[in-house]
Design a protein around this motif. Structure first.
Motif, PDB file in Angstrom:
ATOM      1  N   GLU A 232       7.153   3.405  -4.786  1.00 37.20           N
ATOM      2  CA  GLU A 232       5.915   2.885  -4.213  1.00 37.20           C
ATOM      3  C   GLU A 232       6.183   1.471  -3.711  1.00 37.20           C
ATOM      4  OE1 GLU A 232       2.680   2.613  -6.970  1.00 37.20           O
ATOM      5  OE2 GLU A 232       3.672   1.120  -8.222  1.00 37.20           O
ATOM      6  N   ARG A 234       4.072  -1.642  -2.617  1.00 43.53           N
ATOM      7  CA  ARG A 234       2.715  -2.202  -2.625  1.00 43.53           C
ATOM      8  C   ARG A 234       2.676  -3.446  -1.754  1.00 43.53           C
ATOM      9  NH1 ARG A 234      -2.016  -2.051  -5.617  1.00 43.53           N
ATOM     10  NH2 ARG A 234      -3.056  -4.054  -6.000  1.00 43.53           N
ATOM     11  N   ARG A 401       2.748   8.792  -9.716  1.00 43.34           N
ATOM     12  CA  ARG A 401       2.635   9.247  -8.326  1.00 43.34           C
ATOM     13  C   ARG A 401       1.200   9.597  -7.935  1.00 43.34           C
ATOM     14  NH1 ARG A 401       7.738  13.200  -6.716  1.00 43.34           N
ATOM     15  NH2 ARG A 401       9.416  11.856  -7.506  1.00 43.34           N
ATOM     16  N   TYR A 404       0.200  11.206  -4.421  1.00 39.63           N
ATOM     17  CA  TYR A 404       1.396  11.201  -3.583  1.00 39.63           C
ATOM     18  C   TYR A 404       2.262  12.409  -3.959  1.00 39.63           C
ATOM     19  CZ  TYR A 404       6.247  10.491  -2.405  1.00 39.63           C
ATOM     20  OH  TYR A 404       7.535  10.710  -1.982  1.00 39.63           O
ATOM     21  N   THR A 433      -0.695   0.664  -0.631  1.00 40.09           N
ATOM     22  CA  THR A 433       0.515   1.141  -1.303  1.00 40.09           C
ATOM     23  C   THR A 433       1.083   2.319  -0.528  1.00 40.09           C
ATOM     24  OG1 THR A 433      -0.373   0.455  -3.454  1.00 40.09           O
ATOM     25  CG2 THR A 433       1.506   1.962  -3.463  1.00 40.09           C
ATOM     26  N   PHE A 435       4.200   5.233  -0.002  1.00 37.17           N
ATOM     27  CA  PHE A 435       5.048   6.042  -0.865  1.00 37.17           C
ATOM     28  C   PHE A 435       6.135   6.721  -0.038  1.00 37.17           C
ATOM     29  CE2 PHE A 435       0.742   5.964  -2.580  1.00 37.17           C
ATOM     30  CZ  PHE A 435       0.952   5.570  -3.889  1.00 37.17           C
TER      31      PHE A 435
END
Length: 465
Positions: A232, A234, A401, A404, A433, A435
Motif C-alpha cells: 500500500e 499512502r 488488504r 483491495y 491509498t 495498492f
C-alpha cells in the motif's frame, strides 16, 4: 425533474395493487455524466459499476432496500434472484480479499504473535494499531439499491426498486416517495487539482526485499511456488473527490472494469481493474487467468518486442500457468465443457499482461455464491496453493488488504459479473491509498518486482500531481 414525476405516478398506482415480492419501476431520462449525477445525490450507499467493454451497461446504485454483510449469506442472493418475476433484483457490492480474516483493529493475536514463518519473525511489540481503515466495508457487503440509473447503449433509465411483503406496502411506498424526492439534477464533478502529498510505502523497500527473498528460497518453493505480495502506498495530504478521480482515471483505462463504492461520505474505494473474476450469462461462464506483466514504452515497435519477450519469458509463463491451472481445478466440480485459450497479450496504457480466456457450462443449480467461494481469491492475487499462500500473506503482510484484490461486482438472476479489485485506491479524509501486487515465483528479483509495483500505480499517481 420530469422522470421523477412519471415514476411517482407509477408508484402511486401500486397503492391498491396486491403484488408481492420485488418490483422495479422505470422511466426514460436524460443524464450525460453518470458520475456527475452520482456525486450530486445525497443518498448512501453510492455505487458505480461499469463492466469491461463499452457495450456493457453502466450503473449507478443509490440507497438500499437491504444488504448482505456476511459471506455465508451470499446464498440468499441466489434465492432472491431465482424468483419468477419478470424483473429480478440486482445486488451491487463486494467481498474483501480475505473475508475470513478479522479486521485489523480487532484481530485475535493470541497464538499468532509472536510468530515465525520460514525464518522471518513478527515483532511481538508491534501489533496493528489504530482503527480499521476499512470500517464500513467489512468482509462482505452486497446492496440491493433503492434507486438505479442504467445506461444501455443510448438509452438511460431511472429505476425505483421496491420489495413488498404482506405487511410493508405503505412503508415501502413511503420509502419510495422519500428516495425520489431526494434526487437532484446532475452537476459537474469537482475539478481534480494537483495535490501536495507525502508518500509512505508499506512494506517499505527493505521489508519488501526480505519478503521476496523468503518466498523465492528453494525450501519455501517446494511447498508454495507462488505468493502474490502487495504494497500500500499512502499519499498523506492528498484530498480528492473519489468520483472526480475515478472519472479521470477511467479515461485512461479503456480495457478495464470501472467501479466505486461510497458507503458513507468520508470513505470511498474505486478501481479501474483489467481483471475479470467471472461473468455468468445464464449457465455460460467466462473467466480468465491474468498474470505476467511487462511495461509499455509508447513506441509501437518496442512494445511489440516487449510483448514477445513476455510471451516467451519462463518466469511469467509459470506465473500464468499456476493461475489458470488452479482456476480449472476449482471449476471442475461446478462445470463441464471447460476450455482454455493459449496466452495472449492484453495491452493497457502503461502495461502489458499475459491473459488466458476460460469458458465453461455450469452444472444445473450452480449459483454465484458457489462460484465466488471456489474462485476467490485466485492465484493471480493470492498465490498457489491457495491455503499456504494465504497463510503466508496473513502472517507476513504488514497491512490489511481489505477490499483491495477483493471480488467486486453485480449479481442478478440473468447475468452476474465480478472483477478482481486490483488497480484500486481507497480515499479517506486527507489521504489516498494506492495498492499494487506482484506474483512472486522462482526467479523473481526484489528490485524488478518493486519496479513493477511502481508501474502499476503510475497511471493514477500521475493524476494526483
Amino acid at each position: 425533474m420530469l422522470a421523477q414525476t412519471h415514476i411517482k405516478q407509477q408508484l402511486d398506482a401500486l397503492r391498491h395493487d396486491r403484488t408481492l415480492g420485488f418490483v422495479r419501476l422505470r422511466v426514460a431520462c436524460e443524464v450525460n455524466s453518470f458520475l456527475g449525477w452520482l456525486n450530486a445525490q445525497p443518498l448512501y450507499p453510492r455505487i458505480y459499476w461499469h463492466a469491461r467493454g463499452e457495450e456493457r451497461p453502466e450503473y449507478v446504485a443509490l440507497g438500499r432496500i437491504h444488504e448482505l454483510t456476511d459471506p455465508a449469506h451470499i446464498a440468499r442472493v441466489c434465492a432472491n434472484t431465482q424468483a419468477s418475476q419478470v424483473d429480478s433484483p440486482r445486488y451491487f457490492g463486494g467481498l474483501a480479499f480475505d473475508p475470513d480474516l478479522p479486521p485489523q483493529g480487532n484481530r485475535e493475536w493470541q497464538g499468532f504473535v509472536p510468530c515465525r514463518f520460514d525464518g522471518l519473525a513478527l515483532d511481538p511489540d508491534q501489533p496493528p494499531q489504530g482503527e480499521n481503515p476499512w470500517q464500513g466495508f467489512g468482509p462482505c457487503r452486497f446492496v440491493l439499491p433503492r434507486i438505479e440509473l442504467v445506461r444501455r447503449g443510448e438509452c438511460v433509465s431511472l429505476c425505483l426498486n421496491l420489495w413488498f411483503d404482506e405487511h410493508n406496502r405503505e412503508a415501502e411506498l413511503a420509502a419510495g416517495h422519500q428516495a425520489l424526492a431526494a434526487l437532484v439534477p446532475e452537476a459537474p464533478l469537482p475539478p481534480l487539482t494537483p495535490q501536495q502529498w507525502r508518500r509512505r510505502d508499506n512494506p517499505d523497500r527493505s521489508e519488501w526485499q526480505q519478503l521476496v527473498t523468503t518466498v523465492t528460497a528453494p525450501d519455501f518453493q517446494t511447498h508454495t511456488p507462488k505468493v502474490v505480495l502487495s504494497r500500500e502506498s499512502r499519499l498523506e495530504g492528498a484530498d480528492v473527490n473519489p468520483w472526480s478521480l475515478l472519472a479521470r482515471w477511467a479515461e485512461r483505462a479503456e480495457q478495464c472494469f470501472r467501479f466505486g463504492f461510497q458507503f458513507e461520505p468520508d470513505h470511498g474505494f474505486i478501481a479501474c481493474s483489467p481483471e475479470r473474476l467471472y461473468r455468468r450469462e445464464g449457465r455460460h461462464l467466462f473467466s480468465e487467468a491474468l498474470a505476467g506483466t511487462i511495461r509499455r514504452s509508447g513506441d509501437e515497435a518496442l512494445d511489440a518486442r516487449l510483448a514477445a519477450e513476455l510471451l516467451s519469458d519462463s518466469k511469467n509463463r509459470l506465473e500464468n500457468r499456476l493461475v489458470h491451472t488452479d482456476i480449472l481445478h476449482r471449476l471442475a466440480p461446478l462445470a463441464h465443457d471447460i476450455t482454455l485459450t493459449e496466452p495472449r497479450i492484453l495491452k493497457l496504457r502503461l502495461l502489458q499482461h499475459l491473459k488466458c480466456d476460460i469458458e465453461a457450462e455450469l452444472h444445473p443449480e450452480v449459483c454465484d455464491w458457489q462460484l465466488l467461494a471456489a474462485l476467490h481469491p485466485t492465484p493471480a492475487v493470492g498465490g498457489a496453493p491457495r491455503e499456504s499462500a494465504l497463510a503466508f500473506i496473513r502472517a507476513r503482510e504488514p497491512y490489511d488488504r481489505g477490499w483491495y484484490a477483493g471480488a467486486c461486482g453485480m449479481l442478478s438472476r440473468e447475468t452476474s459479473e465480478c472483477s478482481v479489485a486490483i488497480r484500486s485506491a481507497r480515499i479517506d479524509p486527507g489521504a489516498v491509498t494506492l495498492f499494487a501486487g506482484a506474483g512472486i515465483v522462482a526467479g523473481s528479483e526484489p528490485a524488478a518486482e518493486w519496479a513493477e509495483l511502481d508501474n502499476k500505480i503510475a497511471n493514477v499517481l500521475s493524476l494526483l500531481g
